[in-house]
Design an enzyme around this catalytic site. Structure first.
Site, mmCIF file in Angstrom:
data_model
loop_
_atom_site.group_PDB
_atom_site.id
_atom_site.type_symbol
_atom_site.label_atom_id
_atom_site.label_comp_id
_atom_site.label_asym_id
_atom_site.label_seq_id
_atom_site.Cartn_x
_atom_site.Cartn_y
_atom_site.Cartn_z
ATOM 1 N N GLU A 121 38.720 9.606 -31.119
ATOM 2 C CA GLU A 121 38.659 8.747 -29.922
ATOM 3 C C GLU A 121 39.894 8.972 -29.066
ATOM 4 O OE1 GLU A 121 38.432 4.681 -31.287
ATOM 5 O OE2 GLU A 121 37.086 5.226 -32.918
ATOM 6 N N LYS A 123 43.096 8.182 -27.251
ATOM 7 C CA LYS A 123 44.015 7.060 -27.470
ATOM 8 C C LYS A 123 44.433 6.532 -26.101
ATOM 9 C CE LYS A 123 47.985 5.663 -30.204
ATOM 10 N NZ LYS A 123 48.816 5.035 -29.186
ATOM 11 N N ASP A 125 46.216 4.557 -23.232
ATOM 12 C CA ASP A 125 47.573 4.062 -23.062
ATOM 13 C C ASP A 125 47.531 2.748 -22.306
ATOM 14 O OD1 ASP A 125 50.209 4.109 -23.433
ATOM 15 O OD2 ASP A 125 50.652 5.699 -21.996
ATOM 16 N N TYR A 232 36.975 -0.725 -29.307
ATOM 17 C CA TYR A 232 36.970 0.340 -30.308
ATOM 18 C C TYR A 232 37.095 -0.097 -31.771
ATOM 19 C CZ TYR A 232 42.017 -0.023 -29.353
ATOM 20 O OH TYR A 232 43.277 -0.470 -29.148
ATOM 21 N N LYS A 320 49.259 12.689 -31.335
ATOM 22 C CA LYS A 320 49.817 12.509 -29.990
ATOM 23 C C LYS A 320 49.898 13.840 -29.242
ATOM 24 C CE LYS A 320 51.431 8.662 -29.144
ATOM 25 N NZ LYS A 320 52.564 7.969 -29.687
ATOM 26 N N CYS A 414 87.846 6.656 -34.904
ATOM 27 C CA CYS A 414 86.829 5.798 -34.294
ATOM 28 C C CYS A 414 87.211 5.534 -32.836
ATOM 29 C CB CYS A 414 86.745 4.485 -35.069
ATOM 30 S SG CYS A 414 85.730 3.253 -34.260
ATOM 31 N N CYS A 417 88.073 1.580 -32.389
ATOM 32 C CA CYS A 417 89.202 0.846 -32.966
ATOM 33 C C CYS A 417 90.346 1.766 -33.379
ATOM 34 C CB CYS A 417 88.741 0.008 -34.155
ATOM 35 S SG CYS A 417 88.346 0.986 -35.613
ATOM 36 N N CYS A 432 83.577 5.320 -39.315
ATOM 37 C CA CYS A 432 84.822 4.581 -39.096
ATOM 38 C C CYS A 432 85.150 3.867 -40.400
ATOM 39 C CB CYS A 432 84.614 3.574 -37.974
ATOM 40 S SG CYS A 432 85.831 2.264 -37.945
ATOM 41 N N CYS A 438 86.415 -3.557 -37.473
ATOM 42 C CA CYS A 438 86.224 -2.718 -36.283
ATOM 43 C C CYS A 438 85.269 -3.488 -35.373
ATOM 44 C CB CYS A 438 85.621 -1.372 -36.670
ATOM 45 S SG CYS A 438 84.911 -0.477 -35.264
HETATM 46 S S1 IVH Z 1 42.548 1.734 -33.523
HETATM 47 C C1 IVH Z 1 43.512 -0.083 -37.357
HETATM 48 N N1 IVH Z 1 41.642 3.134 -31.503
HETATM 49 O O1 IVH Z 1 47.015 2.543 -30.271
HETATM 50 C C2 IVH Z 1 43.211 0.524 -36.075
HETATM 51 N N2 IVH Z 1 43.805 2.158 -31.319
HETATM 52 O O2 IVH Z 1 49.150 3.033 -32.293
HETATM 53 C C3 IVH Z 1 44.153 0.156 -35.008
HETATM 54 N N3 IVH Z 1 44.913 2.540 -29.182
HETATM 55 O O3 IVH Z 1 47.758 -0.782 -31.136
HETATM 56 C C4 IVH Z 1 43.894 0.657 -33.674
HETATM 57 N N4 IVH Z 1 43.290 3.722 -28.262
HETATM 58 O O4 IVH Z 1 46.798 -0.324 -28.807
HETATM 59 C C5 IVH Z 1 42.657 2.411 -31.984
HETATM 60 N N5 IVH Z 1 40.718 4.347 -29.780
HETATM 61 C C6 IVH Z 1 41.715 3.641 -30.258
HETATM 62 C C7 IVH Z 1 42.894 3.389 -29.512
HETATM 63 C C8 IVH Z 1 43.919 2.653 -30.090
HETATM 64 C C9 IVH Z 1 44.499 3.191 -28.092
HETATM 65 C C10 IVH Z 1 46.221 1.882 -29.321
HETATM 66 C C11 IVH Z 1 46.166 0.443 -29.787
HETATM 67 C C12 IVH Z 1 46.965 0.376 -31.047
HETATM 68 C C13 IVH Z 1 47.809 1.595 -30.941
HETATM 69 C C14 IVH Z 1 48.169 2.090 -32.321
#
Ligand code: IVH
Length: 696
Positions: A121, A123, A125, A232, A320, A414, A417, A432, A438
């Site tokens: 999925e 991710k 932001d 999600y 990421k 340091c 100090c 230190c 300090c």
């Molecule tokens: S699942 C146990 N799915 O990423 C599962 N999170 O680093 C928890 N996020 O706090 C989250 N897209 O804010 C999930 N498709 C996705 C997501 C997602 C963004 C964010 C979410 C979470 C953070 C975790």
């Protein structure tokens, strides 16, 4: 008034200090007496000027900057909602080989060679939310908060048109749907354009804009902002009507939630890799920001078997996108002294925009790192920012170096100090040697003590700690709890008796007012009762982060138990804890061996009550509170799965057999541990017997 672009650094710094004081004064006039002494337009003009200067000189932003303060003040007024199921975060990886490691670890845990499907999925932001439905009706909404307690944003969520307010009759009676609220790029640009025209604050990126819009006390403001969402995952549910993550998305669609059309089941690592490459390619053209791909084990049955680590599921991970980089110059190398005295070099950079965020500092880690990369003041360097981590210097552009540049010489004293800074043989850092006398170390310890995962005292930010320490108001943690008593009366009438009055009068300090002082005292009062893990973490024992503090709390139950053992040099139990290694145990024992630390703890405990740790795991199981050791090869469970199960049923898992062990579970080819158990007369269980215990 000078144009911001013509301001020198010195002028900017002075003006920011002036603005912080002026705006603070106006705030307190407004909040305390409901009698603003500035017109709204003038007030806005000051704030706008402040943010303009801050945008030009991001490294001069003050800890007490009005741009930060407003958020904090508003925040504390949200009602809190305790999540019935914690809202977890995800572990991060940055390469396909780490994704491969993740897949392997999943298979190892499950002891299977079978292929496992993953849902990939995007991710998003944004900001995660949880929406609760009871009998098909939306009843409450919350932000993630710290994962355990979030903020009540029920009314704000209602303003987002995409959120269904009712569910069909066949949906579970109790259903918490979770997902991400975000602002589309287009809407973010429009909002900033509008704010520019109205001379209002600009948001740095869509994520901040979404957060700022959703976390509004006045939901009318949220309603004016264009927010969107994707659903999600789920929290509490009275009925699992789905067997896979894929089926869950079908349900969500049926119930009227938006789900991302780019979610995709991957059947192999190759598919995962192809999908990732494809998403990288289309990322910039998507109408919303994503910062990676999340992989989730598709089968819910397997998810349940895999379970959770402290804060993250074992069945999901975030992959990421690579870090963003930019070229800039190192203006200076500064040495920071941490709470344990470690000297950490920091590069002051010519401020540069790295993937949408202004960066003006980077960590240089330690002495060896500077040597290895031969980093020098004046160098042109590549800096990178990945996720929330501190920006780093990746590479020096040697061809851009000036001829008379000299290698950086790491100080041997340091810088705070003047004491000798020495480096032990096996250590990466020079330290230190002055300990808590300090000032830098003492201040850092105080900052750690009040930080979010420790005592979490809102109002005692870094800058305030520095000032209070320098002015002799705070020396050690216990002083925080006598602040109110030492402050003296806040009544104006005491002025008449000024000569008899030796109170601190914090409210007379610049940037403070009666209200902010009152709020600070209330925050401190609130913390006179503290949980055991927070207390242990707050002490700042080297190497003990919040996960280790939690482990210690679980294993010792009370602070007295821990301290008594440590002071009697009883480390047997400590070293047997799974997750605490030899070096860490040494640091913990040494911490308690130091007279000064015991004094700090004793004086703190005059004011603070440390609550015993109550294990929240299943307590009516035969394993609850027992210490268990696994040895030999198990047949039906992998070792990791066995451990996780034991913990789920309230047991502590130790790595070696001692007098504290209650059960030893022996698999095939068990060696010395089984023997030791027999010698000590400890109950020995077979794998089958263990399974019986956890099936009850
Ligand atoms: S699942 C146990 N799915 O990423 C599962 N999170 O680093 C928890 N996020 O706090 C989250 N897209 O804010 C999930 N498709 C996705 C997501 C997602 C963004 C964010 C979410 C979470 C953070 C975790």
């Amino acid at each position: 008034m000078k144009d911001v672009k013509d301001l020198s650094r010195e002028e900017a710094e002075k003006e920011l200090a002036f603005l912080a004081a002026e705006i603070a004064k106006a705030d307190s006039a407004y909040y305390q007496n409901d009698a603003p002494d500035l017109t709204d337009a003038d007030y806005d003009r000051l704030k706008h000027r402040n943010s303009e200067i801050e945008a030009k000189f991001p490294d001069l932003v003050r800890a007490d900057s009005p741009s930060k303060r407003v958020g904090a003040a508003v925040q504390s007024k949200f009602n809190k909602i305790t999540h019935r199921f914690p809202m977890l975060s995800l572990g991060d990886v940055f390469s396909i080989s780490e994704v491969d490691d993740f897949v392997i670890s999943v298979k190892r845990f499950l002891n299977t060679a079978d292929n496992i499907d993953f849902m990939a999925e995007p991710k998003i932001d944004g900001l995660s939310f949880s929406a609760r439905y009871e009998n098909g009706i939306f009843v409450s909404g919350a932000t993630r908060g710290d994962g355990v307690v979030g903020e009540d944003i029920t009314e704000n969520l209602k303003t987002i048109k995409q959120l269904p307010l009712t569910l069909p009759p066949d949906a579970p009676r109790i259903m918490e749907v979770r997902g991400e609220v975000y602002m589309a790029k287009k809407d973010f640009f429009e909002l900033n354009e509008k704010n520019t025209a109205e001379k209002k604050k600009l948001f740095a990126n869509p994520r901040n804009a979404a957060a700022g819009s959703l976390r509004q006390l006045d939901s009318k403001i949220t309603a004016e902002r264009k927010l969107s969402l994707w659903a999600y995952t789920w929290g509490e549910t009275s009925e699992h009507q789905w067997k896979t993550q894929e089926q869950f998305f079908d349900k969500l669609k049926e119930w009227g939630f938006p789900t991302n059309p780019l979610n995709k089941v991957c059947h192999s690592l190759t598919e995962i890799e192809e999908n990732f490459a494809h998403m990288m390619e289309i990322r910039a053209d998507l109408p919303y920001d994503i910062d990676g791909i999340v992989y989730k084990v598709n089968s819910i049955e397997l998810q349940n078997r895999l379970g959770f680590l402290t804060r993250t599921p074992r069945w999901a991970i975030a992959h990421k996108f690579p870090a963003e980089q930019a070229l800039t110059r190192i203006n200076n190398i500064r040495i920071q002294v941490g709470r344990t005295g470690a000297l950490t070099p920091v590069a002051d950079l010519e401020p540069v925009n790295v993937g949408g965020v202004m960066v003006s500092h980077a960590t240089l880690h330690n002495e060896d790192e500077i040597k290895r990369k031969d980093i020098r003041i004046g160098d042109t360097v590549v800096v990178q920012r990945a996720g929330d981590v501190i920006p780093q210097v990746v590479e020096v552009k040697i061809d851009k170096r000036s001829q008379n540049s000299l290698p950086y010489e790491f100080p041997v004293v340091c810088p705070e100090c003047g004491a000798h800074a020495v480096r032990e043989d096996n250590e990466a850092s020079r330290r230190c040697t002055r300990g808590l006398t300090c000032p830098a170390q003492a201040k850092e310890r105080l900052k750690h003590f009040v930080s979010k995962d420790a005592f979490d005292i809102v109002g005692l930010g870094d800058k305030v700690i520095e000032e209070f320490y320098d002015d002799g108001i705070l020396g050690s943690p216990a002083d925080i709890f006598t602040l109110e008593e030492r402050n003296g009366s806040t009544e104006a009438v005491v002025d008449l008796f000024a000569e008899f009055d030796n109170g601190l009068h914090l409210e007379r300090r610049s940037g403070w007012g009666t209200l902010s002082v009152k709020n600070l005292f209330a925050a401190i009062q609130n913390r006179r009762e503290i949980s055991l893990p927070r207390f242990i973490y707050a002490l700042g024992i080297p190497q003990v982060g919040s996960a280790t503090a939690l482990l210690l709390a679980k294993n010792y139950g009370s602070f007295d138990n821990l301290q008594t053992d440590m002071c009697a040099l009883q480390t047997e139990k400590l070293v047997a804890i799974d997750g605490i290694g030899g070096e860490m145990a040494k640091d913990i024992a040494e911490f308690f061996g130091e007279e000064h630390n015991l004094k700090v703890i004793a004086s703190l405990r005059q004011y603070v009550h440390v609550a015993d740790y109550i294990n929240e795991e299943i307590t009516d199981s035969p394993l609850s509170g027992k210490t268990i050791v696994f040895t030999g090869t198990l047949e039906n469970l992998t070792r990791a799965e066995a451990k996780a199960n034991a913990q789920k049923f309230g047991a502590k898992v130790a790595g070696s057999v001692s007098a504290h062990t209650d059960y030893v579970v022996v698999g095939a080819d068990a060696g010395s541990k089984a023997k030791k158990a027999a010698e000590l007369g400890i109950s020995v269980l077979s794998e089958a017997q263990f399974l019986m215990l956890i099936k009850q």
